[in-house]
Design a protein around this motif. Structure first.
Motif, PDB file in Angstrom:
ATOM      1  N   VAL A   1       0.866  -1.180   0.000  1.00  0.00           N
ATOM      2  CA  VAL A   1       0.000   0.000   0.000  1.00  0.00           C
ATOM      3  C   VAL A   1       0.902   1.228   0.000  1.00  0.00           C
ATOM      4  O   VAL A   1       1.799   1.343   0.833  1.00  0.00           O
ATOM      5  N   THR A   2       0.677   2.127  -0.944  1.00  0.00           N
ATOM      6  CA  THR A   2       1.502   3.329  -1.064  1.00  0.00           C
ATOM      7  C   THR A   2       0.655   4.583  -0.898  1.00  0.00           C
ATOM      8  O   THR A   2      -0.504   4.627  -1.308  1.00  0.00           O
ATOM      9  N   LEU A   3       1.273   5.596  -0.291  1.00  0.00           N
ATOM     10  CA  LEU A   3       0.648   6.909  -0.137  1.00  0.00           C
ATOM     11  C   LEU A   3       1.754   7.933  -0.290  1.00  0.00           C
ATOM     12  O   LEU A   3       2.621   8.055   0.574  1.00  0.00           O
ATOM     13  N   SER A   4       1.748   8.669  -1.389  1.00  0.00           N
ATOM     14  CA  SER A   4       2.844   9.606  -1.659  1.00  0.00           C
ATOM     15  C   SER A   4       2.322  11.030  -1.800  1.00  0.00           C
ATOM     16  O   SER A   4       1.379  11.281  -2.554  1.00  0.00           O
ATOM     17  N   TYR A   5       2.935  11.933  -1.041  1.00  0.00           N
ATOM     18  CA  TYR A   5       2.622  13.360  -1.092  1.00  0.00           C
ATOM     19  C   TYR A   5       1.152  13.639  -0.799  1.00  0.00           C
ATOM     20  O   TYR A   5       0.547  14.518  -1.413  1.00  0.00           O
ATOM     21  N   VAL A   6       0.594  12.904   0.157  1.00  0.00           N
ATOM     22  CA  VAL A   6      -0.816  13.076   0.509  1.00  0.00           C
ATOM     23  C   VAL A   6      -1.005  13.431   1.983  1.00  0.00           C
ATOM     24  O   VAL A   6      -1.897  14.214   2.323  1.00  0.00           O
TER      25      VAL A   6
ATOM     26  N   LEU B   1      -3.845  16.355   4.373  1.00  0.00           N
ATOM     27  CA  LEU B   1      -4.894  15.910   5.281  1.00  0.00           C
ATOM     28  C   LEU B   1      -4.889  16.738   6.560  1.00  0.00           C
ATOM     29  O   LEU B   1      -3.840  17.254   6.979  1.00  0.00           O
ATOM     30  N   PRO B   2      -6.043  16.858   7.219  1.00  0.00           N
ATOM     31  CA  PRO B   2      -6.079  17.566   8.503  1.00  0.00           C
ATOM     32  C   PRO B   2      -5.169  16.886   9.531  1.00  0.00           C
ATOM     33  O   PRO B   2      -5.087  15.655   9.589  1.00  0.00           O
TER      34      PRO B   2
END
Length: 327
Positions: free
Chosen positions: A157-162, A166-167
């Motif tokens: 699972v990847t999450l880049s520059y996010v 987000l709050p």
């Protein structure tokens, strides 16, 4: 030098050619201003096809370079990890899927979760002619980063520059959600003090959840860097095309994308004794290394002299971000 795959580069050029350069440049200027002002997460910023194309031309090469560098490092530390599935959350136009597929030929099913319909449309068009089946056959789903939804279930699972969009109060829930059913999770943020701080907090949370740090850290202990005094980040160099230079108003034929990151997995990886956390200082007859070590925390200015033979030659060839072994 992190070069876009030829099939992605050609497809991106074709998409950009559909729009006047002046229109793309205007969109880039507006997007950059919105991000600098910190309101990118509060209202939509990709309002037209030109905006989406400008975003892809402006950010996709750098995002690809950073994600590829991160995942390649993770692959080198966990050679037995051969993911079959990937979910890229907040994936934009799909840079992380392209990067993961290049690092791991084992990938058979990739999914991009993205909220902006225009980004999904462009991502699909870019992927349609991809040489790698994992990219070409990727599933694109419209959705939000939502910890109330079923957790992403994939080997990677990847999450880049996010995270930075987000709050603050919701980030811990997002990290928990991302890791819940993931074999490994990779989080990437800009290589700024603020980006590093988000990664530092996420790293500590992943360790508390029982995950092991695959990269960049050589240990699962607390980060030895004192917040506010320094920050941990790395860099990937990428070439700029002529159009890329125009969109970024740059004169150089390359740029350095700085990023902070953590990759964590359920099983402990093979880790080096230390990580080089700054550019090595190379002098005549000796090299000074700034290290984050597994057993002694931060060690600045570790001197490797010419008298040390093979270690000196290794130090001369070493780069920022490389692993380093003790004598």
């Amino acid at each position: 030098m992190a070069v876009l795959p030829d099939d992605l580069s050609a497809a991106l050029d074709d998409e950009l050619a559909r729009h006047p350069v002046a229109r793309l440049t205007q969109s880039v200027d507006r997007l950059s201003t919105r991000y600098r002002q910190g309101d990118a997460a509060t209202s939509p910023i990709l309002n037209s096809e030109a905006d989406v194309a400008a975003y892809a031309g402006y950010r996709m090469p750098a995002t690809y370079a950073a994600v590829h560098a991160v995942l390649a490092e993770a692959a080198s530390r966990a050679p037995g990890f051969e993911p079959r599935t990937q979910i890229d959350v907040g994936g934009g136009t799909g840079a992380a899927v392209w990067a993961a597929a290049r690092v791991w030929p084992s990938l058979a099913k990739c999914t991009v979760l993205e909220q902006v319909a225009g980004a999904i449309g462009l991502g699909k068009r870019l992927a349609a002619g991809a040489g790698l089946a994992a990219v070409r056959d990727a599933e694109w789903r419209r959705g939000f980063v939502d910890p109330a939804a079923p957790a992403p279930e994939a080997d990677l699972v990847t999450l880049s520059y996010v995270l930075g969009e987000l709050p603050d109060a919701g980030r811990a829930d997002v990290v928990r959600w991302l890791a819940a059913k993931a074999g490994a999770v990779a989080l990437i943020e800009p290589g700024t003090p603020a980006g590093y701080e988000r990664i530092r907090l996420a790293r500590a949370q992943l360790i508390d959840l029982g995950r092991h740090v695959v990269a960049p850290c050589p240990h699962d202990a607390g980060c030895p860097i004192v917040p506010g005094e320094d920050w941990c980040h790395f860099s990937a160099r990428l070439p700029r095309s002529g159009l890329h230079r125009k969109l970024k108003a740059g004169t150089l034929g390359f740029e350095d994308e700085k990023f902070a990151y953590v990759v964590a997995a359920r099983t402990a990886p093979e880790r080096p004794d230390a990580r080089i956390i700054r550019h090595p200082k190379k002098h005549k007859g000796w090299v000074a290394l700034d290290l984050c070590t597994a057993s002694e925390g931060l060690k600045a200015g570790v001197a490797i002299s010419k008298k040390q033979g093979p270690r000196y030659r290794a130090a001369r060839d070493a780069e920022w971000g490389d692993g380093w072994s003790s004598p």
